[in-house]
Design an enzyme around this catalytic site. Structure first.
Site, PDB file in Angstrom:
ATOM      1  N   HIS A 237       0.782  -1.406   0.035  1.00  0.00           N
ATOM      2  CA  HIS A 237       0.068  -0.147   0.024  1.00  0.00           C
ATOM      3  C   HIS A 237       0.772   1.445  -0.014  1.00  0.00           C
ATOM      4  O   HIS A 237       2.114   1.410   0.907  1.00  0.00           O
ATOM      5  CB  HIS A 237      -0.984  -0.081   1.224  1.00  0.00           C
ATOM      6  CG  HIS A 237      -2.029   1.034   1.090  1.00  0.00           C
ATOM      7  ND1 HIS A 237      -1.996   2.350   1.381  1.00  0.00           N
ATOM      8  CD2 HIS A 237      -3.308   0.822   1.062  1.00  0.00           C
ATOM      9  CE1 HIS A 237      -2.985   2.675   1.107  1.00  0.00           C
ATOM     10  NE2 HIS A 237      -3.721   1.968   1.185  1.00  0.00           N
ATOM     11  N   ARG A 257      -6.795  10.424   0.098  1.00  0.00           N
ATOM     12  CA  ARG A 257      -6.517  10.985  -1.294  1.00  0.00           C
ATOM     13  C   ARG A 257      -7.986  11.203  -1.994  1.00  0.00           C
ATOM     14  O   ARG A 257      -8.280  11.821  -2.751  1.00  0.00           O
ATOM     15  CB  ARG A 257      -5.598  10.050  -2.176  1.00  0.00           C
ATOM     16  CG  ARG A 257      -4.107  10.123  -1.701  1.00  0.00           C
ATOM     17  CD  ARG A 257      -3.309   9.114  -2.476  1.00  0.00           C
ATOM     18  NE  ARG A 257      -3.267   7.902  -1.664  1.00  0.00           N
ATOM     19  CZ  ARG A 257      -3.324   6.647  -1.814  1.00  0.00           C
ATOM     20  NH1 ARG A 257      -3.058   6.613  -3.263  1.00  0.00           N
ATOM     21  NH2 ARG A 257      -3.314   5.764  -1.145  1.00  0.00           N
TER      22      ARG A 257
END
Lengths: 603, 246
Positions: A237, A257
């Protein structure tokens, strides 16, 4: 069989009580069979609880252009077309029903203005698709399944670990393990077994995964003769915490994000704009402004490059750090506080949308994410590879042995999209439970082989008789070795060295000793977990050597390009009867023309 | 590297003693890191329960210098390290070994509470409509990570061991989440008053103070439930109204 074991008899035994295991147990129980669940932790603590961003399902509540076809095409593109297309199809079609079902069982998702389930943007998903509850969606999901499941007459064996699967002339017959509290051995006789054990993150040093993630299902299935697929694809990740050292690896949700957070190097540059892969160019924003508008729901805007797939974002971060543009602690900046410039009351908005991120950074790193950027870097997060299963039934090639969720392969191909994990657990957990119940009903009872049980029990107790090496040290050295040699950027010579190291570590694991008694003994449990960790590490390394190309999460420094030779096949691993590791390339099954057409339409 | 001393309770089934461990500490460490280091280097058989190490699963509850806390969310920098940091298991539950207690009672009690029962779907496609404002209130309760620290600190359980008569703050929060769920049609007021013993709570708010999720247990969950009990059982008008409405 000796009488010192506690014995249980079920139609369906589910190993693991995260999202997939609980959903499988609920479904099996609904099909009228006797169900037992084994979980290494307490109920409701499994790794699903840590999922943050949401559940991907094309409900079309926020953008009505979304439907299963778009979700299917997104999943296939994200997986670099190595996915099992049938699983990707079933997943995209059935995820919406599975989410609505959770609501009927009491889950409370965030709402749209007209009172429906709200959906958010996430990497690789064309439209806002993730049903969510702030950034604690996994908790909502596991609690809903748990609170629903406890009223269905399912037996739950908490804090128990399976050591081996039992077979009866080729067919699955049950499992053998121990409970932590007293260290007593448990024998489970079962007509069908569902593996739902999650991933392998503990094979690496920097990981978002808890101690439980030791590749149990992968190793149990392998040892039982089932074939595994795609083991070279380990998802790193892109955003884990990196500072202070004690929190290194803890996940920072992609939701940051999705809500408008941006990645910057130490020069303040949004480096994600510098490298946009060709197959995503048409879907990616040209300007920072367009990217921002996308995160705020502008249907005409395209997504910012921060929301490209995880494999790509992670590699870009590694590149920035390697080329000297990283932050003081060796990561990059992730900034959500900048949205103050774009919206009023941004502080309150961030706290409401990302409460646990706010909390986590405030408490663990003294960082107020509404005021300053976070420092982040890649962390071992998810295993795309796993037990090879039939798409519709989730049965492995060992009759009666099923697998669902992270420990099964197929849905995600070379790279998983965020949000597709929780939906995977629900869709295929349900299917595994349903077909395991059917298998149990259709197949006669099994008999257990007491010699296999006695041998496993003897072996499990051997560490007590040795004045051997500290198992924590062996585990630690294994994690460091895998991190260094089979990590995010791979090379043939390093991986060959990893295989040699694994041989030595296996020798050390055989000599590990433990002190104290059998009751809740962490050292003993760690010693017993080593076998599975070593097995999955070897499988990952062998598959990664075999795939001489870079694709999805698998990046080879010595073969940086994609290659046709392996780009059209999955790598299958299976243990031979004599214990050898057999490896073969298996060509992908041809897509039916209607699905091909779907992919074409969505390009 | 600097060191710190941890005085950890070691023992089984309630019998045991404190043992001191000196271990190296570094920047940003939490108590659970120190316990792990001690376990890996000095006491391999030390029993400690943990999972996520990020305050999300509620497994590593213990008493740190007498305060019920999550070990994974307690920074060493928040503690005095010129004296030993005292670690012991939660007091309200039977001890299993070292820092691990038997919390299975909580799971048994939960099972006895009437489950979620939704009203009929609002739309023809089988879905419901709910406003965010109505969901907010219950989402606060559903943040609960079941660490059971509120149960540990509650004097009804801790000092008086009334586990058979009182379900404790955690399960009152659970009941509140069901009772105030916009879709739920079940009525749990009778049980609240009788078997679940809500009357035992004298709203000292100790539970609220220790909640790592910041849930306002007393104000938002327990007091409104107490009001429901009062309304239903002692207000004749309300009672009549309810009968007529049925």
């Amino acid at each position: 069989m000796t009488t010192e074991y506690q014995t249980f008899d079920y139609d369906v035994l589910v190993i693991g009580a995260g999202g997939a295991g609980l959903r499988a147990a609920i479904e099996a129980s609904a099909n009228g069979v006797r169900v037992g669940v084994i979980t290494k932790s307490l109920l409701g603590k499994a790794h699903t609880v840590m999922a943050e961003g949401g559940i991907a399902a094309a409900l079309g509540n926020v953008d009505d252009r979304d439907n299963w076809k778009v979700h299917f095409a997104d999943t296939m593109r994200g997986g670099q077309y190595l996915n099992d297309w049938r699983m990707a199809e079933l997943h995209a079609k059935e995820a919406p029903d599975r989410v609505r079902e959770l609501e009927a069982w009491g889950a409370l998702f965030d709402r749209t203005k007209d009172g429906r389930i709200l959906q958010r943007n996430f990497g690789g998903h064309r439209y806002p698709r993730l049903a969510h509850v702030g950034d604690r969606t996994g908790l909502e999901m596991i609690r809903t399944l748990q609170d629903h499941g406890i009223h269905l007459g399912i037996d739950v064996h908490m804090e128990s670990t399976v050591l081996t699967l039992l077979k009866d002339s080729g067919r699955i017959a049950g499992a053998f393990g121990y409970e932590r509290e007293r260290g007593r051995f448990l024998v489970f006789q079962a007509r069908a077994v569902v593996l739902a054990t999650g991933g392998i993150g503990r094979a690496y040093q920097v990981t978002s995964n808890s101690w439980e993630y030791t590749g149990d299902g992968h190793a149990l299935a392998y040892d039982a003769g089932a074939s595994l697929s795609d083991m070279e694809f380990v998802q790193f990740h892109p955003t884990g915490m990196i500072w202070p050292p004690s929190v290194r690896g803890i996940l920072v949700t992609e939701g940051v994000r999705g809500e408008g957070g941006v990645l910057q190097n130490k020069e303040g540059r949004r480096f994600m704009f510098d490298d946009i892969p060709e197959n995503y160019r048409a879907q990616t924003a040209d300007t920072e402004d367009e990217g921002w508008r996308y995160t705020q729901g502008d249907r005409n805007a395209r997504r910012p490059p921060e929301l490209l797939t995880r494999d790509h974002v992670a590699r870009c971060i590694v590149r920035e750090v390697r080329e000297g543009r990283g932050t003081p602690h060796g990561g990059v900046f992730l900034d959500i506080s900048w949205i103050k410039a774009r919206m009023p009351n941004a502080d309150a908005h961030i706290k409401r949308k990302l409460p646990s991120m706010y909390h986590q950074f405030k408490q663990l790193a003294d960082i107020d994410i509404t005021q300053e950027p976070m420092e982040v870097g890649p962390t071992t997060h998810y295993m795309m590879g796993g037990v090879r299963v039939d798409a519709d039934t989730q049965m492995s090639d060992v009759p009666g042995l099923f697998a669902a969720g992270e420990c099964a392969a197929g849905l995600h191909g070379a790279n998983r999209l965020g949000g597709n994990s929780l939906s995977d657990l629900l869709v295929f957990g349900k299917r595994a439970g349903e077909y395991a119940a059917r298998f149990a009903k259709e197949n006669a009872t099994v008999t257990l082989d007491s010699s296999q049980i006695d041998a496993t029990a003897r072996e499990a107790l051997e560490p007590f008789e040795r004045n051997g090496e500290n198992p924590y040290q062996v585990q630690h050295d294994l994690q460091r070795m895998m991190q260094d040699l089979v990590g995010i950027v791979r090379r043939e010579d390093e991986m060959e060295r990893a295989l040699e190291e694994l041989g030595k570590l296996r020798e050390r694991a055989r000599n590990a000793g433990v002190v104290g008694n059998r009751e809740y003994n962490g050292g003993w449990h760690t010693a017993l977990d080593l076998h599975n960790l070593l097995t999955v590490s070897e499988l990952i390394t062998c598959a990664a050597i075999e795939r001489k190309e870079s694709r999805g999460a698998h990046f080879r420094d010595d073969y940086p390009q994609k290659s046709e030779a392996t780009g059209t096949c999955n790598i299958i691993l299976q243990r031979s009867d004599s214990g050898e590791l057999n490896l073969k390339r298996e060509p992908l099954r041809e897509l039916p023309s209607e699905l091909k057409q779907v992919i074409e339409e969505m390009k | 590297m600097p060191t710190a001393t941890f005085r950890i309770w070691r023992g089984q089934n309630g019998k045991g003693e404190f043992q001191d461990y000196v271990t190296e500490i570094s920047d940003g460490m939490v108590v659970l890191d120190a316990v792990h280091r001690i376990q890996a280097e000095q006491a391999n058989d030390l029993a400690v329960r943990w999972n996520c190490k990020a305050g999300k699963c509620g497994s590593c509850s213990a008493e740190i210098n007498g305060n019920p806390r999550l070990m994974c969310m307690t920074r060493l920098s928040s503690l005095r390290l010129d004296q030993a940091v005292v670690l012991q298991p939660m007091k309200s539950f039977p001890s299993i070994k070292d820092l691990v207690t038997d919390v299975s009672w909580n799971f048994r009690v939960k099972k006895a509470i009437k489950p979620f029962k939704p009203r009929r779907p609002d739309a023809a496609d089988g879905t419901w409509r709910m406003a965010q404002e109505d969901v907010d209130r219950v989402q606060e309760f559903r943040k609960c990570i079941e660490c059971f620290l509120c149960q540990d600190v509650c004097h009804v359980l801790r000092e008086h061991s009334l586990h058979d008569h009182f379900v404790g703050p955690r399960l009152l929060v659970y009941t509140a989440a069901l009772e105030m769920h916009p879709l739920d049609n079940e009525n749990r007021v009778n049980e609240l008053r009788n078997g679940n013993g809500i009357g035992y709570c004298n709203i000292t708010k100790c539970c609220t103070k220790v909640c790592p999720e910041g849930i306002r247990i007393t104000d938002n969950a327990i007091i409104p439930l107490k009001e429901r009990v009062v309304d239903e059982h002692f207000d004749p008008l309300q009672k009549l109204f309810r009968i007529l409405r049925k």
